[in-house]
Scaffold this motif. Structure first.
Motif, PDB file in Angstrom:
ATOM      1  N   PHE A   1      41.134  35.823  41.644  1.00 54.15           N
ATOM      2  CA  PHE A   1      42.331  36.069  40.838  1.00 54.15           C
ATOM      3  C   PHE A   1      41.919  36.439  39.417  1.00 54.15           C
ATOM      4  O   PHE A   1      40.797  36.137  38.983  1.00 54.15           O
ATOM      5  CB  PHE A   1      43.239  34.823  40.827  1.00 54.15           C
ATOM      6  CG  PHE A   1      42.618  33.614  40.179  1.00 54.15           C
ATOM      7  CD1 PHE A   1      42.847  33.322  38.838  1.00 54.15           C
ATOM      8  CD2 PHE A   1      41.799  32.754  40.907  1.00 54.15           C
ATOM      9  CE1 PHE A   1      42.285  32.220  38.237  1.00 54.15           C
ATOM     10  CE2 PHE A   1      41.226  31.647  40.320  1.00 54.15           C
ATOM     11  CZ  PHE A   1      41.472  31.373  38.972  1.00 54.15           C
ATOM     12  N   PRO A   2      42.804  37.112  38.662  1.00 52.75           N
ATOM     13  CA  PRO A   2      42.461  37.534  37.298  1.00 52.75           C
ATOM     14  C   PRO A   2      42.043  36.362  36.410  1.00 52.75           C
ATOM     15  O   PRO A   2      42.682  35.312  36.406  1.00 52.75           O
ATOM     16  CB  PRO A   2      43.757  38.176  36.795  1.00 52.75           C
ATOM     17  CG  PRO A   2      44.433  38.655  38.041  1.00 52.75           C
ATOM     18  CD  PRO A   2      44.115  37.629  39.090  1.00 52.75           C
ATOM     19  N   GLN A   3      40.980  36.565  35.673  1.00 57.19           N
ATOM     20  CA  GLN A   3      40.426  35.501  34.839  1.00 57.19           C
ATOM     21  C   GLN A   3      41.431  35.008  33.804  1.00 57.19           C
ATOM     22  O   GLN A   3      41.432  33.837  33.419  1.00 57.19           O
ATOM     23  CB  GLN A   3      39.165  36.018  34.148  1.00 57.19           C
ATOM     24  CG  GLN A   3      38.343  34.955  33.451  1.00 57.19           C
ATOM     25  CD  GLN A   3      37.027  35.501  32.951  1.00 57.19           C
ATOM     26  OE1 GLN A   3      36.931  36.681  32.596  1.00 57.19           O
ATOM     27  NE2 GLN A   3      36.012  34.673  32.919  1.00 57.19           N
ATOM     28  N   GLY A   4      42.297  35.904  33.364  1.00 56.05           N
ATOM     29  CA  GLY A   4      43.269  35.526  32.350  1.00 56.05           C
ATOM     30  C   GLY A   4      44.230  34.443  32.816  1.00 56.05           C
ATOM     31  O   GLY A   4      44.770  33.688  31.999  1.00 56.05           O
ATOM     32  N   TRP A   5      44.459  34.330  34.110  1.00 60.89           N
ATOM     33  CA  TRP A   5      45.349  33.290  34.628  1.00 60.89           C
ATOM     34  C   TRP A   5      44.772  31.902  34.403  1.00 60.89           C
ATOM     35  O   TRP A   5      45.523  30.933  34.276  1.00 60.89           O
ATOM     36  CB  TRP A   5      45.597  33.488  36.118  1.00 60.89           C
ATOM     37  CG  TRP A   5      46.352  34.724  36.457  1.00 60.89           C
ATOM     38  CD1 TRP A   5      46.761  35.713  35.588  1.00 60.89           C
ATOM     39  CD2 TRP A   5      46.804  35.139  37.749  1.00 60.89           C
ATOM     40  NE1 TRP A   5      47.412  36.704  36.260  1.00 60.89           N
ATOM     41  CE2 TRP A   5      47.466  36.382  37.585  1.00 60.89           C
ATOM     42  CE3 TRP A   5      46.708  34.585  39.014  1.00 60.89           C
ATOM     43  CZ2 TRP A   5      48.022  37.071  38.654  1.00 60.89           C
ATOM     44  CZ3 TRP A   5      47.269  35.267  40.090  1.00 60.89           C
ATOM     45  CH2 TRP A   5      47.927  36.496  39.909  1.00 60.89           C
ATOM     46  N   ALA A   6      43.456  31.803  34.370  1.00 64.80           N
ATOM     47  CA  ALA A   6      42.812  30.492  34.191  1.00 64.80           C
ATOM     48  C   ALA A   6      42.702  30.110  32.726  1.00 64.80           C
ATOM     49  O   ALA A   6      42.631  28.928  32.393  1.00 64.80           O
ATOM     50  CB  ALA A   6      41.428  30.498  34.832  1.00 64.80           C
ATOM     51  N   THR A   7      42.678  31.103  31.846  1.00 61.85           N
ATOM     52  CA  THR A   7      42.462  30.824  30.428  1.00 61.85           C
ATOM     53  C   THR A   7      43.741  30.845  29.600  1.00 61.85           C
ATOM     54  O   THR A   7      43.764  30.308  28.494  1.00 61.85           O
ATOM     55  CB  THR A   7      41.476  31.843  29.836  1.00 61.85           C
ATOM     56  OG1 THR A   7      41.993  33.171  30.030  1.00 61.85           O
ATOM     57  CG2 THR A   7      40.120  31.735  30.538  1.00 61.85           C
ATOM     58  N   GLU A   8      44.793  31.469  30.121  1.00 57.93           N
ATOM     59  CA  GLU A   8      46.027  31.585  29.345  1.00 57.93           C
ATOM     60  C   GLU A   8      46.669  30.214  29.143  1.00 57.93           C
ATOM     61  O   GLU A   8      46.807  29.426  30.082  1.00 57.93           O
ATOM     62  CB  GLU A   8      47.007  32.521  30.063  1.00 57.93           C
ATOM     63  CG  GLU A   8      48.284  32.780  29.250  1.00 57.93           C
ATOM     64  CD  GLU A   8      49.168  33.823  29.909  1.00 57.93           C
ATOM     65  OE1 GLU A   8      50.376  33.816  29.644  1.00 57.93           O
ATOM     66  OE2 GLU A   8      48.632  34.644  30.684  1.00 57.93           O
TER      67      GLU A   8
ATOM     68  N   LEU B   1      53.417  32.778  35.889  1.00 56.28           N
ATOM     69  CA  LEU B   1      52.081  32.196  35.896  1.00 56.28           C
ATOM     70  C   LEU B   1      52.088  30.773  36.443  1.00 56.28           C
ATOM     71  O   LEU B   1      51.198  30.393  37.222  1.00 56.28           O
ATOM     72  CB  LEU B   1      51.490  32.215  34.479  1.00 56.28           C
ATOM     73  CG  LEU B   1      50.076  31.645  34.335  1.00 56.28           C
ATOM     74  CD1 LEU B   1      49.102  32.397  35.229  1.00 56.28           C
ATOM     75  CD2 LEU B   1      49.625  31.706  32.885  1.00 56.28           C
ATOM     76  N   ALA B   2      53.081  29.985  36.081  1.00 59.01           N
ATOM     77  CA  ALA B   2      53.137  28.595  36.538  1.00 59.01           C
ATOM     78  C   ALA B   2      53.271  28.518  38.052  1.00 59.01           C
ATOM     79  O   ALA B   2      52.654  27.669  38.709  1.00 59.01           O
ATOM     80  CB  ALA B   2      54.305  27.872  35.865  1.00 59.01           C
ATOM     81  N   ILE B   3      54.062  29.437  38.642  1.00 52.65           N
ATOM     82  CA  ILE B   3      54.230  29.443  40.099  1.00 52.65           C
ATOM     83  C   ILE B   3      52.916  29.801  40.781  1.00 52.65           C
ATOM     84  O   ILE B   3      52.508  29.166  41.757  1.00 52.65           O
ATOM     85  CB  ILE B   3      55.335  30.426  40.507  1.00 52.65           C
ATOM     86  CG1 ILE B   3      56.680  29.998  39.906  1.00 52.65           C
ATOM     87  CG2 ILE B   3      55.442  30.534  42.019  1.00 52.65           C
ATOM     88  CD1 ILE B   3      57.816  30.970  40.170  1.00 52.65           C
TER      89      ILE B   3
END
Length: 383
Positions: free
Chosen positions: A138-145, A158-160
């Protein structure tokens, strides 16, 4: 010699004691047998199964050394690539030394809309006891945002997606791996570009396999066999030559991770814009082609072929049997995850009555599985 005489009460006690010992022994033995059967059943349930080779792939000794294949639609007149064979002897040998920890089924999600469909495939692999590992990229930004502060606008989905991915890791043993974009977005330009080419960076695996979503996994064994027993090659895909079957070469990719291949692939694909994963095969001079179907079996079938049944007799049992994956590449509907207005759904149904029943059944199964795995209802369709 004096005789020992037993009284009636003593004889009764001896007989009663003997019967108790005999019945206790029989009870113990029956319990032991039941226990061993239970232990054997548990061991069989948790033991990684060795998949059988796909019936659609012939052994090399049963076919000519260089099979004459039609040119793949993806390559046009180039006709490059050669057919891939499964090693029957190795696949049939249950003691084959396969290190399943070095093999993985991989799904890449590029946006929030794709998360549930990808997890549904990985969840079915878990349910069907696939011995290979299951990885979600999955996109790295989802883990860091982080959560948006005051006055900031956060990603509403994002939360879902995070909830679904955490549940997949907990329930189905899915490994979550963030990946960087293959081509980062430039200022004022397009968005980040994510690609399955990033799977070549997963060098802790010998081979990874990815199938296109959305779809329903029917039988994991053929896919496991392709993953474990197909001859080694940096890249392999389906061999598609039959017009109108709805199955395309890009529906299944078998990759052999390598840091060097990943670097060269990024350099080669950087000049091909606009980019999509269908361009990956063009970077390999001699891709391996998987013979995906025969008269009675197939790795992948498309639900779109049900529209071609027409007035001819349609065998629903044959369509749903001896297949590994049903792909929802339907030309008349946007996708099984959408709740299309009833009038449009009726207009899109196959004309053949038996094909229509199979079509409706598969769409219903997808909706039910989506609810079971993701807890999500169908999305409202906005044309």
């Amino acid at each position: 010699m004096a005789r020992i005489l037993l009284s009636q009460s003593q004889v009764t006690v001896v007989i009663s004691t003997g019967l108790i010992v005999i019945f206790a022994l029989l009870l113990f033995l029956s319990g032991y047998v039941v226990q061993q059967r239970t232990v054997t059943g548990i061991q069989s349930a948790i033991r990684p199964r060795i998949p059988k080779p796909p019936p659609s792939q012939a052994a090399p000794e049963q076919q000519p050394a260089e099979p004459q294949l039609q040119a793949s639609r993806l390559f046009g007149s180039r006709g490059e690539g050669h057919v891939a064979f499964t090693d029957f002897e190795k696949a049939a040998d249950s003691s084959a030394n396969v290190n399943w920890s070095r093999l993985a089924h991989v799904q890449l999600v590029k946006n929030h809309h794709e998360v549930c469909s990808a997890i549904m495939v990985l969840a079915e692999l878990h349910r069907l006891r696939s011995p290979a590992r299951r990885v979600l990229l999955f996109p790295q930004g989802w883990a860091t945002e982080k959560k948006a502060g005051k006055g900031e606008i956060s990603d509403p989905f994002l939360a879902i997606s995070r909830r679904l991915m955490k549940a997949a890791a907990r329930r189905y043993g899915v490994e979550l791996r963030p990946v960087s974009p293959l081509f980062p977005a430039e200022e004022g330009g397009a968005e980040d570009v994510y690609s399955l080419a990033s799977a070549y960076a997963l060098t802790d695996f010998d081979r990874v396999l990815s199938i296109e979503t959305p779809g329903l996994l029917v039988d994991a064994s053929p896919l496991d066999a392709v993953l474990a027993f197909t001859e080694s090659a940096p890249f392999a895909m389906l061999h598609d030559t039959t017009d109108g079957d709805g199955v395309h070469a890009e529906d299944l990719f078998l990759l052999q991770p390598s840091s060097d291949t990943h670097t060269l692939l990024k350099q080669d694909l950087a000049n091909q814009q606009p980019f999509n994963d269908g361009l990956i095969p063009t970077s390999f001079p001699d891709p391996l082609l998987l013979d995906s179907s025969s008269e009675h079996s197939a790795l992948i079938r498309s639900i779109g072929t049900l529209h071609e049944a027409g007035s001819n007799a349609f065998n629903a049992t044959a369509f749903l049997s001896d297949v590994s994956y049903i792909r929802f590449s339907d030309p008349k509907l946007p996708g099984p995850e959408y709740d299309v207005p009833w009038a449009e759904k009726v207009a899109a149904r196959p004309k053949n009555k038996d094909a229509d029943w199979t079509w409706t059944k598969l769409y219903g199964q997808f909706a039910q599985k989506r609810m079971e795995v993701c807890g999500l209802d169908l999305e409202f369709w906005r044309p």
